[in-house]
Design a protein around this motif. Structure first.
Motif, PDB file in Angstrom:
ATOM      1  N   THR A  79     -36.848 -22.231   2.262  1.00  0.00           N
ATOM      2  CA  THR A  79     -36.902 -23.573   1.656  1.00  0.00           C
ATOM      3  C   THR A  79     -35.628 -23.857   0.861  1.00  0.00           C
ATOM      4  OG1 THR A  79     -39.294 -23.389   1.504  1.00  0.00           O
ATOM      5  CG2 THR A  79     -38.237 -25.074   0.131  1.00  0.00           C
ATOM      6  N   GLU A  80     -35.134 -22.838   0.126  1.00  0.00           N
ATOM      7  CA  GLU A  80     -33.894 -23.023  -0.633  1.00  0.00           C
ATOM      8  C   GLU A  80     -32.735 -23.349   0.293  1.00  0.00           C
ATOM      9  OE1 GLU A  80     -33.270 -19.498  -2.837  1.00  0.00           O
ATOM     10  OE2 GLU A  80     -34.997 -19.784  -4.179  1.00  0.00           O
TER      11      GLU A  80
ATOM     12  N   HIS B   7     -45.564 -18.251   5.626  1.00  0.00           N
ATOM     13  CA  HIS B   7     -46.655 -18.175   4.646  1.00  0.00           C
ATOM     14  C   HIS B   7     -47.901 -17.527   5.263  1.00  0.00           C
ATOM     15  CE1 HIS B   7     -45.026 -20.025   1.090  1.00  0.00           C
ATOM     16  NE2 HIS B   7     -44.611 -21.126   1.756  1.00  0.00           N
TER      17      HIS B   7
ATOM     18  N   TYR C  44     -39.910 -19.008   0.716  1.00  0.00           N
ATOM     19  CA  TYR C  44     -39.225 -19.695  -0.372  1.00  0.00           C
ATOM     20  C   TYR C  44     -37.717 -19.672  -0.150  1.00  0.00           C
ATOM     21  CZ  TYR C  44     -43.732 -19.257  -2.708  1.00  0.00           C
ATOM     22  OH  TYR C  44     -45.055 -19.342  -3.008  1.00  0.00           O
ATOM     23  N   HIS C  45     -37.219 -18.530   0.340  1.00  0.00           N
ATOM     24  CA  HIS C  45     -35.795 -18.422   0.631  1.00  0.00           C
ATOM     25  C   HIS C  45     -35.397 -19.428   1.707  1.00  0.00           C
ATOM     26  CE1 HIS C  45     -31.897 -16.498   0.803  1.00  0.00           C
ATOM     27  NE2 HIS C  45     -32.018 -16.308   2.131  1.00  0.00           N
TER      28      HIS C  45
ATOM     29  N   ARG D  55     -41.786 -22.613   8.242  1.00  0.00           N
ATOM     30  CA  ARG D  55     -42.144 -22.188   6.884  1.00  0.00           C
ATOM     31  C   ARG D  55     -43.634 -21.830   6.804  1.00  0.00           C
ATOM     32  NH1 ARG D  55     -41.303 -26.597   2.326  1.00  0.00           N
ATOM     33  NH2 ARG D  55     -42.877 -27.578   3.652  1.00  0.00           N
TER      34      ARG D  55
ATOM     35  N   HIS E 263     -44.145 -14.650   1.789  1.00  0.00           N
ATOM     36  CA  HIS E 263     -43.911 -15.823   0.941  1.00  0.00           C
ATOM     37  C   HIS E 263     -42.482 -15.862   0.399  1.00  0.00           C
ATOM     38  CE1 HIS E 263     -48.177 -16.488   1.215  1.00  0.00           C
ATOM     39  NE2 HIS E 263     -48.422 -15.283   0.713  1.00  0.00           N
ATOM     40  N   ALA E 264     -41.921 -14.713   0.051  1.00  0.00           N
ATOM     41  CA  ALA E 264     -40.563 -14.696  -0.493  1.00  0.00           C
ATOM     42  C   ALA E 264     -39.565 -15.249   0.524  1.00  0.00           C
ATOM     43  CB  ALA E 264     -40.177 -13.272  -0.897  1.00  0.00           C
TER      44      ALA E 264
END
Length: 913
Positions: free
Chosen positions: A907-908, A895, A904-905, A891, A900-901
């Motif tokens: 992380t989900e 970054h 975040y994806h 992750r 970043h998108a």
């Protein structure tokens, strides 16, 4: 001493001019002008009132300076003193001195202070009894040639005495940590501390002598003195260490003339002796050490009772001897000068020669010079080098020219004494002058023993050439011929180069060519270039002379020089002159040179001229040479073929045009490829393809140079790719190895890149061969190159071919990864891949990549897929990557890459598990 009330001084200092390489304002200049002002207004030294001592610091322009100098010079009836400290501008095209003012530069000389302008004001304005100029400056940039040989001549002002010092760099001008510049600092030190045994006053000659010693001890530039006011003694300041008054000495205060009359000495000698340290001490100080006693015992001595002359300042001594002559004591004057020349301190003797010569007392200078030649070699060397260090090279050259008339054994001793003191150029000049008095080779032979002392054979020539820069070319050429006849021809080459214009314009061509042949055998390339350049100017305008010299050069196995001579001369010839040149060359059986002449002319003329030259050669039944002409033209100017073919085809000479195309295929590979490139870019694709088809049969090592020529233009870089696809992978690998061994890296890279544009079978076979040979980096590089540019169907075909073997399975995966991560069309690759194999297999492989790829590589792959519209595949990879143990690191990598998108994806997806 002059009356301070009738004297004036102007002090000019510029520290606001900042040279290009200087970090800031010039250090020391501000201190200079403050100390000089304090010096001249000190009642114990000169005592000018402040209003009579004008200080100009950073004047705005030259007009302000000239106005101030004019007003002060017009008001002075006693002494007028001008002091200038600052930078001078290096202006090679302008021989005058230009002092920098704020805002001036080499390209803006009109904003600088031109020294001749201010010097003219000093010379012509007012009625000052003594006019004194003190210059303390440093060059901003390289010293111009006119300044390096005779700065005193640039500084001299008729009717004024000039004391000057110049530095070539700021380090020697203003020593680190000093408040003042070198000359001004030494002047202030000397004035404040005084000069012992120099009387009540300090004249310029005494100051110059002591300043020279002070600066020499600090290894700083020595000052120069131009005694432009004749033989008069020019007093500047009071001496703070003056001798005791006359009454204290017990002479009753009598005048020098009276004292001399009663003691039987010449007028003025008594005061000179009282200013000295006594006869015994002066004789001991002036005598050489025991090793030189043989010389000294036979040298003249100063008359009895006149020993103080040995320590007098040169200008004062010259003044006193002039008074002796006018007072009826000429014999004493001659004896004093002879004794000082024989036994005086070398720096003083050197300056005495200059003072006498500048005062027009040539006979006395010659007399003193003749006695200097009788001194011990060490003393002679010190006198000669003192002249050089003080800027009087012409006087030194005159002294050496006289020394060269001495017997050979004495010349050898003098030369070795000069060399031992770092005077190799002066020793070289002495040798050169001496050769002029050698009647034959036998007389020259003893002199040649000096040459090893000057350096190695290839070093001696340049030293001699530099030492004789003031000689005319005829003398230099004679010296070179003498050295060559004496068996030291390697030492003569630089001298021949110095006299190149004379030799080139007067020697027969065969003799000139023979000299260049000998130089070539010794590797004297610089001298060859100089001589050939002179020959190009001397014979170039004349076709017959050019042909004769070119023929003799070729006959001397110097064909390259013959071609070079023609290449420089021919472009300026008319067609008539060109035909004449060709005729002369063919008469000398130099047909290749004639063809080269035509080819050289064609390069600078329209294609129609080339057609005409071809016809001339064919009319003379020289068809083979006509072909050589075409090849020569193409070699020098590949683009010429376009216009040549157009001219031939316009004249319906189709057969000749076809012949030109065939000749292009016979040219060196690089030239042929350049011709093909020019044809292709001009729209003649069919002609270009014919040339390339013939080239394609050459070995790959040769074709590499063709790739270089084609790569000059992006539109032609891949013209050979179709023909190269038939070559075996091993041939590529071997050719690349050969090129890298020969350090032809650019050609190796281009050949390797061509392989990367090859067929899938070629690339796969090459990758497997490289991997098997342990050249994994080359294999990976080839895969990346192929993956980035191959059509999707070929990329997938290559993956399938590689996957057929266990050894190639990993390479297949690397190929897929590289294609998906770098290409702008990963969707095309994936679509093709799904068509040739099951879709679920492709998905499983993508999941495998998400689970196993290093974080940095995975970021690149997923980013390219998402950017290029492959969102489903990118999501598939990220979904699997979310379950990795190094999720946190992964992750962070997204970054850091600015994705970043996707981070975040990721992380989900991780939260779901």
């Amino acid at each position: 001493m002059h009356d301070p009330a009738t004297s004036r001084a102007v002090l000019i200092a510029v520290d606001d001019y900042v040279p290009a390489e200087a970090p800031g304002p010039t250090p020391g200049v501000a201190g200079d002008v403050e100390e000089m002002s304090a010096l001249l207004t000190d009642p114990a030294l000169l005592g000018l009132t402040p209003e009579h001592c004008t200080v100009l610091r950073n004047p705005p322009d030259a007009a302000a300076v000239l106005d101030t100098v004019y007003e002060a010079a017009a008001a002075a009836t006693g002494a007028f003193i001008l002091y200038i400290v600052g930078y001078t501008l290096a202006a090679p095209r302008h021989p005058d001195l230009y002092f920098a003012l704020p805002g001036s530069s080499e390209s803006r000389l009109y904003r600088a202070l031109r020294y001749p302008d201010v010097a003219a004001l000093v010379r012509d304005t007012g009625r000052a009894a003594d006019r004194i100029i003190i210059l303390d400056y440093c060059y901003d940039g390289e010293v111009p040639a006119p300044h390096s040989t005779g700065p005193a001549a640039l500084e001299a002002v008729a009717g004024a005495s000039v004391l000057a010092a110049s530095a070539k760099d700021a380090k020697s001008w203003g020593p680190s940590g000093q408040r003042m510049t070198a000359l001004t600092g030494a002047l202030v030190r000397t004035a404040r501390s005084g000069v012992p045994d120099s009387g009540d006053d300090l004249d310029l000659a005494a100051l110059h002598h002591h300043l020279g010693r002070d600066l020499a001890s600090r290894q700083l530039p020595a000052p120069r003195l131009w005694p432009g006011q004749g033989e008069r003694r020019i007093v500047l300041l009071r001496n703070t260490r003056a001798a005791r008054p006359a009454a204290a000495r017990g002479d009753g205060g009598r005048a020098d003339g009276q004292a001399g009359a009663q003691t039987g000495t010449a007028p003025g000698a008594a005061s000179a002796e009282r200013a000295g340290q006594g006869p015994e001490r002066e004789r001991a100080a002036a005598e050489s050490d025991a090793s030189d006693r043989t010389y000294n015992d036979n040298l003249p001595k100063v008359p009895e009772g006149q020993d103080a002359a040995l320590t007098m300042a040169p200008a004062a001594l010259a003044d006193w001897t002039a008074q002796l002559r006018t007072s009826g004591w000429p014999q004493v004057a001659d004896e004093v000068l002879a004794g000082v020349a024989a036994r005086g301190v070398p720096p003083n003797v050197a300056l005495l020669l200059v003072v006498l010569r500048m005062a027009g007392r040539t006979a006395e200078a010659d007399q003193a010079e003749a006695i200097v030649l009788m001194r011990a070699p060490d003393h002679f060397a010190e006198i000669a080098l003192s002249l050089v260090q003080s800027g009087y090279r012409e006087e030194c050259a005159r002294l050496l020219a006289q020394a060269a008339r001495r017997p050979v054994d004495q010349i050898r001793r003098l030369a070795r004494a000069l060399t031992a003191r770092g005077g190799k150029p002066q020793a070289a000049l002495l040798f050169a002058e001496a050769t002029g008095h050698a009647p034959d080779a036998a007389a020259l032979e003893p002199l040649l023993e000096l040459l090893p002392d000057l350096g190695a054979a290839h070093e001696v020539g340049p030293i001699l050439a530099e030492a004789t820069t003031h000689w005319q070319e005829g003398r230099v050429l004679t010296l070179a011929e003498q050295l060559e006849a004496g068996g030291v021809e390697r030492c003569s080459y630089a001298l021949y180069a110095r006299a190149a214009q004379l030799a080139a314009g007067n020697w027969p061509p065969d003799r000139f060519a023979a000299l260049l042949r000998r130089m070539s055998a010794h590797g004297a390339q610089d001298e060859i270039d100089t001589l050939l350049g002179a020959a190009e100017k001397a014979v170039g305008p004349f076709p017959s002379l050019t042909a004769y010299l070119a023929t003799d050069l070729a006959s001397a196995d110097l064909s390259a020089l013959a071609y070079r001579l023609l290449s420089h001369a021919v472009p300026a010839y008319s067609d008539v002159e060109l035909v004449a040149l060709s005729s002369y060359l063919e008469a000398g059986r130099q047909r290749d040179l004639a063809v080269h002449a035509y080819a050289t002319a064609a390069l600078s003329r329209p294609p129609s001229a080339t057609v005409g030259y071809i016809d001339v050669l064919r009319r003379h039944r020289e068809a083979a040479h006509a072909d050589k002409l075409v090849l020569g033209v193409l070699n020098g100017r590949p683009g010429h073929i376009v216009g040549l073919l157009q001219a031939l085809r316009s004249a319906e000479r189709v057969e000749d045009a076809e012949r030109v195309v065939r000749l292009a295929t016979q040219a060196p590979v690089g030239v042929a490829a350049a011709v093909a490139r020019e044809l292709w870019e001009s729209g003649a694709e069919q002609d270009a393809a014919r040339v390339l088809d013939v080239l394609a049969g050459r070995p790959l090592v040769e074709l590499a140079s063709a790739l270089v020529a084609l790569a000059v233009s992006g539109s032609t870089a891949a013209l050979l790719d179709a023909q190269l696809r038939a070559r075996s992978p091993q041939e590529y690998i071997d050719a690349v190895s050969v090129l890298r061994t020969a350090r032809r890296d650019e050609e190796a890279d281009l050949l390797f890149a061509a392989l990367g544009r090859g067929a899938p079978q070629q690339v796969c076979a090459a990758v497997l061969a490289l991997t098997q040979a342990g050249r994994h980096q080359d294999a990976a590089s080839l895969l990346d190159s192929f993956a980035a540019q191959a059509p999707p169907i070929e990329a997938v075909e290559a993956m399938a071919l590689l996957a057929e073997s266990r050894q190639g399975a990993q390479a297949a995966g690397e190929l897929l990864i590289s294609a998906l991560a770098t290409r702008p069309d990963p969707s095309m690759i994936l679509g093709t891949l799904r068509r040739v194999r099951a879709s679920d297999q492709t998905d499983r492989y993508l999941e495998h990549l998400g689970a196993s790829m290093p974080p940095a590589d995975l970021v690149v792959l997923a980013s390219n897929l998402a950017t290029r519209g492959c969102d489903a595949e990118a999501d598939l990879i990220l979904t699997r990557a979310a379950r990795r143990d190094d999720f946190t690191q992964l992750r962070a990598a997204f970054h850091e890459a600015g994705r970043h998108a996707q981070a975040y994806h990721l992380t989900e997806r991780h939260g779901e598990y």
